[in-house]
Design an enzyme around this catalytic site. Structure first.
Site, mmCIF file in Angstrom:
data_model
loop_
_atom_site.group_PDB
_atom_site.id
_atom_site.type_symbol
_atom_site.label_atom_id
_atom_site.label_comp_id
_atom_site.label_asym_id
_atom_site.label_seq_id
_atom_site.Cartn_x
_atom_site.Cartn_y
_atom_site.Cartn_z
ATOM 1 N N HIS A 32 1.064 -1.375 -0.298
ATOM 2 C CA HIS A 32 0.041 0.170 0.138
ATOM 3 C C HIS A 32 1.091 1.406 -0.106
ATOM 4 C CE1 HIS A 32 -2.972 -2.878 2.484
ATOM 5 N NE2 HIS A 32 -3.649 -2.426 1.416
ATOM 6 N N LYS A 77 -16.894 -6.585 7.865
ATOM 7 C CA LYS A 77 -16.163 -7.312 7.726
ATOM 8 C C LYS A 77 -15.644 -7.762 8.649
ATOM 9 C CE LYS A 77 -14.221 -6.601 2.982
ATOM 10 N NZ LYS A 77 -12.609 -5.972 2.555
ATOM 11 N N ARG A 136 -2.085 -5.543 -8.725
ATOM 12 C CA ARG A 136 -1.145 -7.223 -8.216
ATOM 13 C C ARG A 136 -1.114 -7.932 -9.356
ATOM 14 N NH1 ARG A 136 -2.913 -7.588 -2.111
ATOM 15 N NH2 ARG A 136 -5.223 -8.035 -3.075
ATOM 16 N N SER A 179 -2.977 -8.163 3.060
ATOM 17 C CA SER A 179 -3.168 -7.663 4.724
ATOM 18 C C SER A 179 -3.891 -9.145 4.469
ATOM 19 C CB SER A 179 -3.722 -6.737 4.433
ATOM 20 O OG SER A 179 -3.630 -5.092 4.805
HETATM 21 O O1 PNS Z 1 -8.827 -1.852 0.843
HETATM 22 P P1 PNS Z 1 -10.041 -2.914 0.079
HETATM 23 O O2 PNS Z 1 -10.511 -4.474 1.045
HETATM 24 O O3 PNS Z 1 -10.328 -3.777 -1.318
HETATM 25 O O4 PNS Z 1 -10.967 -1.332 -0.141
HETATM 26 C C1 PNS Z 1 -11.879 -1.857 -1.558
HETATM 27 C C2 PNS Z 1 -12.338 -0.262 -0.943
HETATM 28 C C3 PNS Z 1 -12.455 -0.166 0.576
HETATM 29 C C4 PNS Z 1 -11.816 0.583 -1.677
HETATM 30 C C5 PNS Z 1 -14.052 -0.845 -1.838
HETATM 31 O O5 PNS Z 1 -15.095 -1.851 -1.067
HETATM 32 C C6 PNS Z 1 -14.721 0.170 -1.610
HETATM 33 O O6 PNS Z 1 -14.671 1.503 -2.471
HETATM 34 N N1 PNS Z 1 -16.166 0.410 -0.521
HETATM 35 C C7 PNS Z 1 -16.417 1.424 -0.416
HETATM 36 C C8 PNS Z 1 -18.368 0.606 -0.551
HETATM 37 C C9 PNS Z 1 -18.098 1.510 -2.591
HETATM 38 O O7 PNS Z 1 -18.098 2.561 -3.124
HETATM 39 N N2 PNS Z 1 -18.684 0.298 -3.507
HETATM 40 C C10 PNS Z 1 -19.316 -0.046 -4.598
HETATM 41 C C11 PNS Z 1 -18.132 0.341 -5.534
HETATM 42 S S1 PNS Z 1 -18.724 -0.766 -6.634
#
Ligand code: PNS
Length: 164
Positions: free
Chosen positions: A22, A46, A95, A133
């Site tokens: 990150h 989560k 990745r 993570s």
């Molecule tokens: O580190 P992660 O868990 O892969 O991050 C995922 C994240 C936070 C980028 C994604 O889950 C997100 O944007 N969540 C917010 C909810 C949202 O906007 N959902 C619609 C996107 S299609």
């Protein structure tokens, strides 16, 4: 005439906890964009290992040498957070090919809801291409070494969670 400059890029994620993978993306984004906002997702469903405050603090400690990086948190939709911080770009690390499908879906949905916000991807450095993570948590939990994968503060915080 349209102003083409991107002023604020948002790096979103769960960061449970932040890894060197990150941080590599955040640092490279901070080289390219004048203002970078790291957005930590508060997602109670989560059940993260680290609280929202802990995740934010661990990132703040790791980016304190970067004057154009801010760390904030959000719940709900990412596009609403990007608008709140007056951002115009979402920047993500990619990745392996396995990341592509979900990232593609998210980028398309975000674009549908917020056409003014772009999503861009940076390829993760080779040495972090296997890093996540969840892997870091599992390695520490079972006694393995993660020194080259996270900051010393994150490593200590993980040890406290599992062994204190
Ligand atoms: O580190 P992660 O868990 O892969 O991050 C995922 C994240 C936070 C980028 C994604 O889950 C997100 O944007 N969540 C917010 C909810 C949202 O906007 N959902 C619609 C996107 S299609």
């Amino acid at each position: 005439m349209k102003d083409y400059s991107v002023t604020t890029a948002v790096c979103p994620g769960s960061f449970d906890p932040v890894t060197r993978g990150h941080l590599d993306i955040i640092e490279r984004a901070a080289e390219v964009f004048p203002r970078v906002v790291v957005g930590v997702l508060e997602n109670p469903s989560k059940k993260p290992l680290f609280s929202l405050e802990e995740r934010v603090e661990l990132i703040r400690a790791a980016v304190k040498h970067l004057p154009n990086v801010e760390v904030d948190y959000f719940s709900g939709l990412l596009i609403d957070f990007v608008r709140k911080v007056e951002g115009n770009l979402i920047i993500k690390g990619l990745r392996a090919i396995s990341d592509f499908e979900i990232e593609f879906q998210m980028a398309m949905n975000n674009k549908r809801m917020a056409p003014e916000i772009e999503t861009m991807f940076m390829m993760t450095k080779n040495e972090y291409s296997f890093l996540s993570s969840s892997m870091v948590k599992e390695i520490v939990r079972f006694g393995g070494d993660v020194k080259d994968l996270v900051t010393p503060e994150v490593e200590q915080a993980l040890r406290r969670k599992y062994f204190a």
